[in-house]
Design an enzyme around this catalytic site. Structure first.
Site, short mmCIF file in Angstrom:
data_model
loop_
_atom_site.label_atom_id
_atom_site.label_comp_id
_atom_site.label_asym_id
_atom_site.label_seq_id
_atom_site.Cartn_x
_atom_site.Cartn_y
_atom_site.Cartn_z
CE LYS A 1 -3.40 3.26 -5.65
NZ LYS A 1 -3.39 4.65 -5.20
NE ARG B 1 -5.13 5.25 -11.79
CZ ARG B 1 -4.18 4.99 -11.00
NH1 ARG B 1 -4.01 3.69 -10.85
NH2 ARG B 1 -3.41 5.83 -10.90
NE ARG C 1 5.39 8.80 -5.52
CZ ARG C 1 4.03 8.50 -6.17
NH1 ARG C 1 3.67 7.26 -5.38
NH2 ARG C 1 3.37 8.98 -6.88
NE ARG D 1 4.74 8.13 -10.10
CZ ARG D 1 3.66 7.48 -9.87
NH1 ARG D 1 3.87 6.57 -8.90
NH2 ARG D 1 2.54 7.77 -10.02
NE ARG E 1 -0.78 11.10 -10.46
CZ ARG E 1 0.16 10.71 -9.47
NH1 ARG E 1 1.10 11.79 -9.21
NH2 ARG E 1 0.15 9.69 -8.69
P1 AP5 Z 1 2.66 5.27 -2.27
O1 AP5 Z 1 2.59 4.08 -1.75
O2 AP5 Z 1 3.78 5.58 -3.59
O3 AP5 Z 1 1.40 5.72 -2.85
P2 AP5 Z 1 0.43 5.25 -3.80
O4 AP5 Z 1 -1.17 4.85 -3.56
O5 AP5 Z 1 0.97 3.83 -4.47
O6 AP5 Z 1 0.32 6.36 -5.04
P3 AP5 Z 1 0.64 6.37 -6.65
O7 AP5 Z 1 1.12 7.96 -7.17
O8 AP5 Z 1 1.77 5.53 -7.15
O9 AP5 Z 1 -0.77 5.90 -7.15
P4 AP5 Z 1 -1.34 6.32 -8.21
O10 AP5 Z 1 -2.54 5.28 -8.25
O11 AP5 Z 1 -1.76 7.70 -8.72
O12 AP5 Z 1 -0.32 6.10 -9.52
P5 AP5 Z 1 -0.09 4.92 -10.57
O13 AP5 Z 1 1.60 4.53 -10.34
O14 AP5 Z 1 -0.90 3.72 -10.30
O15 AP5 Z 1 2.99 6.50 -1.21
C1 AP5 Z 1 2.91 7.99 -1.99
C2 AP5 Z 1 4.15 8.58 -0.78
O16 AP5 Z 1 3.63 8.63 0.43
C3 AP5 Z 1 5.55 7.92 -0.77
O17 AP5 Z 1 6.57 8.67 -0.72
C4 AP5 Z 1 5.29 7.04 0.48
O18 AP5 Z 1 6.63 6.85 0.94
C5 AP5 Z 1 4.50 7.84 1.54
N1 AP5 Z 1 3.70 7.25 2.47
C6 AP5 Z 1 3.12 5.90 2.25
N2 AP5 Z 1 2.41 5.58 3.38
C7 AP5 Z 1 2.67 6.60 4.13
C8 AP5 Z 1 2.29 6.76 5.43
N3 AP5 Z 1 1.40 5.88 6.00
N4 AP5 Z 1 2.69 7.95 6.01
C9 AP5 Z 1 3.22 8.96 5.43
N5 AP5 Z 1 3.66 8.62 4.21
C10 AP5 Z 1 3.42 7.51 3.56
O19 AP5 Z 1 -0.23 5.51 -11.94
C11 AP5 Z 1 0.43 6.40 -12.42
C12 AP5 Z 1 -0.37 6.91 -13.70
O20 AP5 Z 1 -0.25 5.52 -14.55
C13 AP5 Z 1 -1.68 7.17 -13.83
O21 AP5 Z 1 -1.80 8.60 -13.38
C14 AP5 Z 1 -2.20 6.82 -15.06
O22 AP5 Z 1 -2.02 7.82 -16.07
C15 AP5 Z 1 -1.74 5.36 -15.46
N6 AP5 Z 1 -2.49 4.35 -14.86
C16 AP5 Z 1 -2.17 3.34 -13.93
N7 AP5 Z 1 -3.09 2.43 -13.62
C17 AP5 Z 1 -4.04 2.80 -14.51
C18 AP5 Z 1 -5.26 2.20 -14.71
N8 AP5 Z 1 -5.78 1.00 -14.19
N9 AP5 Z 1 -6.06 2.96 -15.85
C19 AP5 Z 1 -5.57 3.92 -16.40
N10 AP5 Z 1 -4.35 4.64 -16.20
C20 AP5 Z 1 -3.60 3.95 -15.41
#
Ligand code: AP5
Length: 216
Positions: free
Chosen positions: A13, A88, A127, A160, A171
């Site tokens: 994403k 979420r 990552r 991270r 997660r």
């Molecule tokens: P990446 O693009 O980083 O993936 P992502 O979907 O953004 O994954 P996240 O782990 O950031 O999402 P998340 O939703 O768990 O975390 P968030 O920061 O929102 O890609 C991942 C890897 O794959 C990278 O290394 C990339 O290079 C690689 N890649 C990408 N595309 C690829 C492809 N096509 N092929 C191969 N490799 C590829 O949330 C973190 C924490 O914050 C949560 O756990 C929670 O505690 C809190 N939080 C955030 N939002 C909320 C909310 N709305 N409500 C409550 N808590 C929240």
């Protein structure tokens, strides 16, 4: 263009939202990035959020909804936005409905990134992220030009805290229990578009553009 990028942790994403937001001239509103910035700045919000984030749990809905309300009320979000990592939970989605009604706006599309659990684990454990500009890389699938250094701003990349395998598995469970029900919520309203989240980053981006154009 008012879009939600929905999918499990590691689905890509952030990788896609960062580029497409630049391309479309709208803000990427990533709750995870906003929370990590608050943690790095040591604010009260950051200190509270960290206790949830480090163990892979969700931060309470009222905290997140307050953040989003403030962010979407800013002038740059008037032309559109990509919501990355929000909503979420069902209560977050309902709060977003109310907020958009207050702002006299409507959602155009919810883009769901479909990726298998094995692939998610491979991605998250390899990552590396930039703590300054939040760009993300992968040691094998998407490496930076200079090992360990962000292409965009030259900062040293970090792993991270929540990308350790045990936390990633938690997660994924949290995603299944609390976030996956949103698929039916948005499918029922005719807003859901599924894109295959596995394959070349550029090919996935093209699929997202097509799904978004249908909505425009
Ligand atoms: P990446 O693009 O980083 O993936 P992502 O979907 O953004 O994954 P996240 O782990 O950031 O999402 P998340 O939703 O768990 O975390 P968030 O920061 O929102 O890609 C991942 C890897 O794959 C990278 O290394 C990339 O290079 C690689 N890649 C990408 N595309 C690829 C492809 N096509 N092929 C191969 N490799 C590829 O949330 C973190 C924490 O914050 C949560 O756990 C929670 O505690 C809190 N939080 C955030 N939002 C909320 C909310 N709305 N409500 C409550 N808590 C929240």
């Amino acid at each position: 263009m008012r879009l939600i990028f929905l999918g499990p942790p590691g689905a890509g994403k952030g990788t896609q939202a960062r580029e497409l937001a630049r391309e479309w001239g709208v803000p990427q509103v990533a709750t995870g990035d906003m929370l990590r910035e608050a943690v790095a700045a040591g604010t009260a919000l950051g200190r509270e959020a960290r206790t949830y984030m480090d163990r892979g749990a969700l931060v309470p809905d009222d905290v997140i909804v307050g953040l989003i309300r403030e962010r979407l009320s800013q002038p740059d979000a008037k032309r559109g936005f990509i919501l990355d990592g929000f909503p979420r939970t069902i209560p977050q989605a309902q709060a977003l409905d109310r907020l958009l009604a207050d702002l006299e706006q409507r959602l155009d599309r919810v883009i769901y990134f479909q990726v298998s659990d094995e692939e998610l684990l491979r991605r998250l454990t390899g990552r590396r992220s930039c703590p300054r500009c939040q760009s993300t890389y992968h040691l094998i699938f998407n490496p930076p030009q200079r090992p360990g250094v962000c292409d965009r701003c030259g900062t040293a990349l970090v792993e991270r805290e929540d990308d350790r395998e045990e936390t990633v598995r938690h997660r994924l469970r949290v995603y299944r229990d609390q976030t996956a029900p949103l698929l039916d919520y948005y499918r029922g309203r005719g807003l859901l578009a599924t894109v295959p989240g596995e394959g070349a980053i550029e090919a996935i981006r093209a699929a997202i553009r097509r799904a978004a154009e249908v909505a425009a």
